[in-house]
Design a protein around this motif. Structure first.
Motif, mmCIF file in Angstrom:
data_model
loop_
_atom_site.group_PDB
_atom_site.id
_atom_site.type_symbol
_atom_site.label_atom_id
_atom_site.label_comp_id
_atom_site.label_asym_id
_atom_site.label_seq_id
_atom_site.Cartn_x
_atom_site.Cartn_y
_atom_site.Cartn_z
ATOM 1 N N ASN A 191 -8.098 -12.859 3.219
ATOM 2 C CA ASN A 191 -8.952 -11.684 3.344
ATOM 3 C C ASN A 191 -10.393 -12.142 3.516
ATOM 4 O OD1 ASN A 191 -10.809 -9.618 2.472
ATOM 5 N ND2 ASN A 191 -9.079 -8.469 1.683
ATOM 6 N N VAL A 206 0.601 0.970 -4.250
ATOM 7 C CA VAL A 206 -0.710 1.586 -4.447
ATOM 8 C C VAL A 206 -0.669 3.084 -4.181
ATOM 9 C CG1 VAL A 206 -3.089 1.643 -3.622
ATOM 10 C CG2 VAL A 206 -1.923 -0.555 -3.929
ATOM 11 N N ASN A 207 -0.059 3.464 -3.092
ATOM 12 C CA ASN A 207 -0.007 4.874 -2.713
ATOM 13 C C ASN A 207 1.432 5.378 -2.819
ATOM 14 O OD1 ASN A 207 -0.521 7.385 -1.709
ATOM 15 N ND2 ASN A 207 -0.834 6.756 0.403
ATOM 16 N N ILE A 226 -4.365 -8.399 1.508
ATOM 17 C CA ILE A 226 -4.816 -7.009 1.635
ATOM 18 C C ILE A 226 -5.998 -6.937 2.597
ATOM 19 C CG2 ILE A 226 -5.709 -5.013 0.387
ATOM 20 C CD1 ILE A 226 -4.381 -6.144 -2.114
ATOM 21 N N GLU A 232 -11.385 -6.468 -5.769
ATOM 22 C CA GLU A 232 -11.260 -6.414 -7.225
ATOM 23 C C GLU A 232 -10.118 -7.290 -7.721
ATOM 24 O OE1 GLU A 232 -11.091 -2.496 -8.789
ATOM 25 O OE2 GLU A 232 -12.938 -1.833 -7.803
ATOM 26 N N ASN A 262 -3.454 -13.140 -1.460
ATOM 27 C CA ASN A 262 -4.088 -11.853 -1.198
ATOM 28 C C ASN A 262 -4.128 -11.608 0.306
ATOM 29 O OD1 ASN A 262 -5.656 -9.562 -0.981
ATOM 30 N ND2 ASN A 262 -7.139 -10.202 -2.534
ATOM 31 N N LYS A 314 -4.660 1.497 -7.471
ATOM 32 C CA LYS A 314 -5.348 0.222 -7.296
ATOM 33 C C LYS A 314 -5.184 -0.693 -8.503
ATOM 34 C CE LYS A 314 -8.878 2.138 -4.227
ATOM 35 N NZ LYS A 314 -10.339 2.374 -4.021
ATOM 36 N N HIS A 372 0.827 -1.210 0.000
ATOM 37 C CA HIS A 372 0.000 0.000 0.000
ATOM 38 C C HIS A 372 0.855 1.250 0.000
ATOM 39 C CE1 HIS A 372 -2.433 3.226 1.919
ATOM 40 N NE2 HIS A 372 -3.311 2.794 1.030
ATOM 41 N N THR A 390 -13.573 -10.227 1.914
ATOM 42 C CA THR A 390 -13.963 -10.487 0.532
ATOM 43 C C THR A 390 -15.113 -11.483 0.464
ATOM 44 O OG1 THR A 390 -11.796 -9.965 -0.399
ATOM 45 C CG2 THR A 390 -13.177 -11.477 -1.654
ATOM 46 N N ALA A 449 -10.443 -3.508 -0.013
ATOM 47 C CA ALA A 449 -9.477 -3.116 -1.042
ATOM 48 C C ALA A 449 -8.986 -4.308 -1.859
ATOM 49 C CB ALA A 449 -8.291 -2.406 -0.394
ATOM 50 N N GLY A 450 -9.077 -5.511 -1.300
ATOM 51 C CA GLY A 450 -8.572 -6.666 -2.020
ATOM 52 C C GLY A 450 -9.582 -7.359 -2.914
#
Length: 210
Positions: A113, A58-59, A90, A97, A88, A71, A37, A116, A94-95
């Motif tokens: 996650n 991401v950032n 995340i 998609e 995954n 993203k 991130h 999700t 946020a995870g």
């Protein structure tokens, strides 16, 4: 045959643990993609060690060749053609998609996650059916459930009981009466407990965790 792996959220606890496991299996797995991130320093260290084809931040990413930002970098890492397994790690929505994209691309998604599945379980199943992907839970209770039922026929399992695994309460000491920030009082403030706390109180266990 060496299997390509993408680690989404590689600088978090799940991601770091995943890389520790992969470090012991270098003859079987290759890290193809890493994303984080905002922890650019740790991500850079990981990239130097593993030399992935793709690195996404991401950032703060710059979008240069072999790197990604925003993203979109998560989806790019999850669907990379050299990747067979997507871990995954995340946190939160946020995870989602990236998980859906990986499943539609036929990847095996090692999912740490839970959010999700809670918020979009049917979408996840649909994406797996459409693309031929696979979901393998790798964290906490949902991984334990999988391990309990793997290899068993549906008729062999009548119910599953999820007990409190500890989490942030694991380090609390049992006291009476409970202090203002005790596990009991903290737990009844959350969600359903808050609405039912007038007539339901969690029971304390006198057995120590092993």
């Amino acid at each position: 045959m060496i299997t390509g792996v993408a680690v989404l959220g590689s600088t978090g606890s799940i991601g770091c643990s995943t890389l520790q496991v992969l470090a012991r299996q270098r003859d079987r797995f290759r890290v193809v993609a890493l994303t984080a991130h905002s922890n650019a320093d740790l991500l850079e260290q990981q990239a130097k060690e593993w030399r992935p084809v793709f690195v996404g931040l991401v950032n703060g990413g710059n979008g240069a060749k072999g790197t990604g930002k925003g993203k979109e970098s998560l989806i790019e890492a999850a669907t990379h053609p050299d990747v067979k397994i997507v871990v995954n790690g995340i946190v939160g929505a946020a995870g989602l998609e990236a998980t859906l994209a990986a499943l539609r691309a036929g990847k095996r998604v090692a999912l740490a996650n839970k959010e999700t599945l809670v918020m979009a379980g049917e979408l996840v199943r649909q994406a797996a059916r459409e693309g031929g992907g696979e979901v393998v839970p790798v964290d906490s209770e949902h991984s334990a459930v999988l391990q309990c039922i793997t290899g068993r026929r549906p008729a062999e399992v009548s119910r599953l009981i999820l007990t409190a695994s500890g989490g942030p309460f694991r380090t609390w000491k049992r006291v009476a009466p409970p202090p203002p920030r005790s596990p009991r009082r903290c737990s009844i403030r959350r969600g359903r407990w808050a609405r039912r706390s007038r007539w339901i109180q969690p029971r304390w266990s006198t057995r120590r965790s092993r």
